[in-house]
Every structure is written in structure tokens, then in C-alpha cells.
Scaffold this active site. Sequence first.
Site, PDB file in Angstrom:
ATOM      1  N   GLN A  17      37.934  76.840 -49.635  1.00 31.03           N
ATOM      2  CA  GLN A  17      37.996  78.210 -50.157  1.00 31.03           C
ATOM      3  C   GLN A  17      38.866  78.429 -51.388  1.00 31.03           C
ATOM      4  O   GLN A  17      38.437  79.081 -52.330  1.00 31.03           O
ATOM      5  CB  GLN A  17      38.466  79.164 -49.046  1.00 31.03           C
ATOM      6  CG  GLN A  17      38.440  80.623 -49.460  1.00 31.03           C
ATOM      7  CD  GLN A  17      38.847  81.582 -48.364  1.00 31.03           C
ATOM      8  OE1 GLN A  17      39.087  82.756 -48.604  1.00 31.03           O
ATOM      9  NE2 GLN A  17      38.924  81.112 -47.132  1.00 31.03           N
ATOM     10  N   GLU A 139      44.962  78.535 -44.793  1.00 30.18           N
ATOM     11  CA  GLU A 139      45.144  79.974 -45.021  1.00 30.18           C
ATOM     12  C   GLU A 139      46.301  80.567 -44.225  1.00 30.18           C
ATOM     13  O   GLU A 139      47.238  81.145 -44.793  1.00 30.18           O
ATOM     14  CB  GLU A 139      43.842  80.715 -44.677  1.00 30.18           C
ATOM     15  CG  GLU A 139      43.952  82.219 -44.639  1.00 30.18           C
ATOM     16  CD  GLU A 139      44.257  82.823 -45.993  1.00 30.18           C
ATOM     17  OE1 GLU A 139      45.142  83.701 -46.072  1.00 30.18           O
ATOM     18  OE2 GLU A 139      43.619  82.425 -46.978  1.00 30.18           O
ATOM     19  N   ASP A 168      44.235  81.543 -49.381  1.00 27.87           N
ATOM     20  CA  ASP A 168      43.183  80.779 -50.055  1.00 27.87           C
ATOM     21  C   ASP A 168      42.632  81.511 -51.278  1.00 27.87           C
ATOM     22  O   ASP A 168      42.837  81.100 -52.411  1.00 27.87           O
ATOM     23  CB  ASP A 168      42.045  80.495 -49.074  1.00 27.87           C
ATOM     24  CG  ASP A 168      42.312  79.261 -48.223  1.00 27.87           C
ATOM     25  OD1 ASP A 168      42.924  78.312 -48.736  1.00 27.87           O
ATOM     26  OD2 ASP A 168      41.904  79.245 -47.060  1.00 27.87           O
ATOM     27  N   GLY A 247      55.319 101.625 -50.126  1.00 26.40           N
ATOM     28  CA  GLY A 247      55.962 102.264 -51.267  1.00 26.40           C
ATOM     29  C   GLY A 247      56.935 103.338 -50.828  1.00 26.40           C
ATOM     30  O   GLY A 247      57.283 103.451 -49.657  1.00 26.40           O
ATOM     31  N   GLY A 248      57.354 104.131 -51.769  1.00 30.39           N
ATOM     32  CA  GLY A 248      58.334 105.172 -51.464  1.00 30.39           C
ATOM     33  C   GLY A 248      57.741 106.389 -50.792  1.00 30.39           C
ATOM     34  O   GLY A 248      58.484 107.253 -50.302  1.00 30.39           O
TER      35      GLY A 248
END
Length: 425
Positions: A17, A139, A168, A247-248
Site C-alpha cells: 500500500q 500500517e 501506509d 482544535g481550540g
Amino acid sequence: MSKALEGVKILDFTHVQSGPTCTQLLAWFGADVIKVERPGAGDITRGQLRDVPDADSLYFTMLNHNKRSITLDTKNPKGMEVLWEMVKICDVLVENFAPGVLDRMGLTWKKLHEVNPRLIVASVKGFGPGPYEDCKVYENVAQCAGGSASTTGFREGPPLVTGAQIGDSGTGLHLALGIVTALYHRTHSGLGQKVDCAMQDGVLNLCRVKLRDQQRLAHGPLSEFSQFGEGVPFGEAVPRAGNDSGGGQPGRILKCKGWETDPNAYIYFITQAPVWEAICDVIGEQGWKTDPGYATPPARLPRLNEIFGRIEQWTMTMTKFEAMDLLNQYDIPCGPILSMKEIAEEKSLRETGTVVEVDHPKRGKYLSVGNPIKLSNSPTDVKRSPLLGEHTEEVLRDVLKFDENRIAAITESGATGARPRVAAE
């Protein structure tokens, strides 16, 4: 309109892959990718997870579009002769063998560079230089070693790998960028160079926000994590955060109508500060707009479980698509949890070429992922993957310019194996 990488020749020694992801992307952009495979066997994924008897698996076909296949026994002197002729004319050699394999084949960087100073040699490995550089990596190992698994899942549960193949395919995408960058550098240096991508490095690059959080943790608790609001102490390492936003802006996956029977009847909902008042109006909590306990982002952090619990009461009154349509009217960030069935049936993804239908001579029509990168003047055509050794004679004749006698000698030596019969298309 020309293809962006038209004229670039890729010697593709990749399998499974990570490498094929890279070379397929280059092929989509117009590079001539010549996949070298073992006679009679080929890429191991041709037979892995096979769903149609005597046909290449979807695992193989969905990673090897737009390529040519040549079968070559590199342990045969004639096979190595052909290989070195290809090295002389190709622009890039891409491989994802186990550590040391290329050198044991005699294809050392020094010798390759001597034969073709313009050649770029690109490699995927599990780890970079260090204690694990000789280890084989797959993987899920890459996800674990790159920091993804330790930060995925719920706090009370074990580490989890993600369904996205960030080890991968993610590393293959990184390697493709490295190759294109090296090709550009060659335009003014005249020389090729080595391009190395370690899977651990690629995963870590995709997990950079967690490395960010590790450093923030040294200065106090991570207030956007659910456990902050629950009063659960933080340890020395970034914890698993469930479905909290990275995130924030706090976010969660919330139930929608039908969740009792549909495992994907959910929506991701973000309580973005600029649209907080709109959120209050939509869910019927107008008082939260001015209440000191809810009116500001810092005040809301200890109450996230309560807030999302109330929002979920509202989302459960409608389907994920109904909620999506309404929330978008107020610019409230959200997104439905789409199943693979829903993605496969989504008309807009077909229209943009993100999902494509491909016809294969042995397995018939199947769906695949198209090029995720769109260029305005270099369109992508997704062509079926090659049958094993399908283009062997074509490459010897048209690419290497061998005459009939030389091709016959190579064929008779057994270096290329038997030529496959191609079904009519």
C-alpha cells in the site's frame, strides 16, 4: 491540456500500500509508471482479500491505476540486464522493500547514481535512523509508533488505531511530495537525490497537534478536553480524548434521530465561539447567551458535558441531514457521520471524480477513489490497473527500444515469465 507529470518515467518497485499509493498518485498526474513484478506472482495484494475468483483483488486494483506492469525475474541475468537498462532511462525509482533489500539486489545508491546521475531514488521505510531502523513496519505498527494510537479512543479504554490508513497511504502521499520536490530541484541542479520517508515520521506529521498538546500540558491542564470539565487530573502524557475536537473550539459527536438502529446516525457538532448565540437560539437556550456561566468560552469549558448533552437532546429530534441543513443556515460548524455506503452513493463525489467507476476486464465494474488533488489545467483520468505482466513486451519494445531478437532472447531466458492474455476491452 497536458498532464502535469507527462514525460516523467517511474520505475516502480513498490508493493502492498504505501509505495503503490505514491506511484499511483504520480501516475494520475501523467507520469509513466512501470510496475516491476515477479513473474507468476506479482504484487502480493493481487491475491489478498480477493472477492472475485481469478481476478485481482480490490486491494490491488484500487492502488495501481494508470500503471503499466512488467514481469521481471531480477535473479535471472537477463532480468538484471533489463533492469539496469530501465535505470538508465527512468527519472525515479520508488521502492518500499524491507530495510537492506535494495542493497542486497545490488541496487545500491552509489551504483544507481553512477549509472544514472539524474535518477531520484525514493524509499518508504518503517523507521528512520535509530534503534528501530531495521524493523519491518505495517500500517497499525506505524500508527502506534507515530503517536496516533496513544491519543485515539476514550480515556477509559485502550489505545485505538484509526480506520484511515495514515501509516501506509499517508506516508505514500508524503513520499510523492518528496519526489516532485526532488524533480523540481533537478531542473536546476541536474542531479537526482535520495528521498526517504519513514512511516513513523509520516504518522507523527499527521499527529502534530498532539505533540503541540504534549508541550502545553507542561504548563497546565488541557482545558478543551472533556476530563478538564469532569475534574479528572491529567497525567504526564497527552490522554485519549474521545471525540473532543483537536482544535481550540470544543466539538463532539452527537446522536441524531434513528441512532438506536443506525450505527452512523450521528453528527459532529462544534461550539464555535462566534456562533454561540446562534447555537443558543437553535436549541432553545436563549438564556445561555447572557448567563455568566455560559456566555464566554472560558466559562463554558467546565460545563462541556452539560452543554453537549443539551445540544444532543436537540440533534436527536432530527436526522443528521436535517440537522446539517438547519445548522448550515447559521454557519454553525457541523458534519454528518457518513458511512462508506453513503459515500459510495453520494452523487457529488462522482461528479468531482473523488469516487470513480472503473471497468476491469476480469472483475467488471468497481468503485474506486479518484485523485483527491484537482489541477485546473491538468485533468486526471483514472484507468484500470494492469494485469500481471500485461505490458512486458510493450515496455521492452517501446520504452527500452529493444529489437525483436533481443526481446526474443530475454523471453526465452525466462526472465519475464509467460506473457498474459488480455481480455478484450
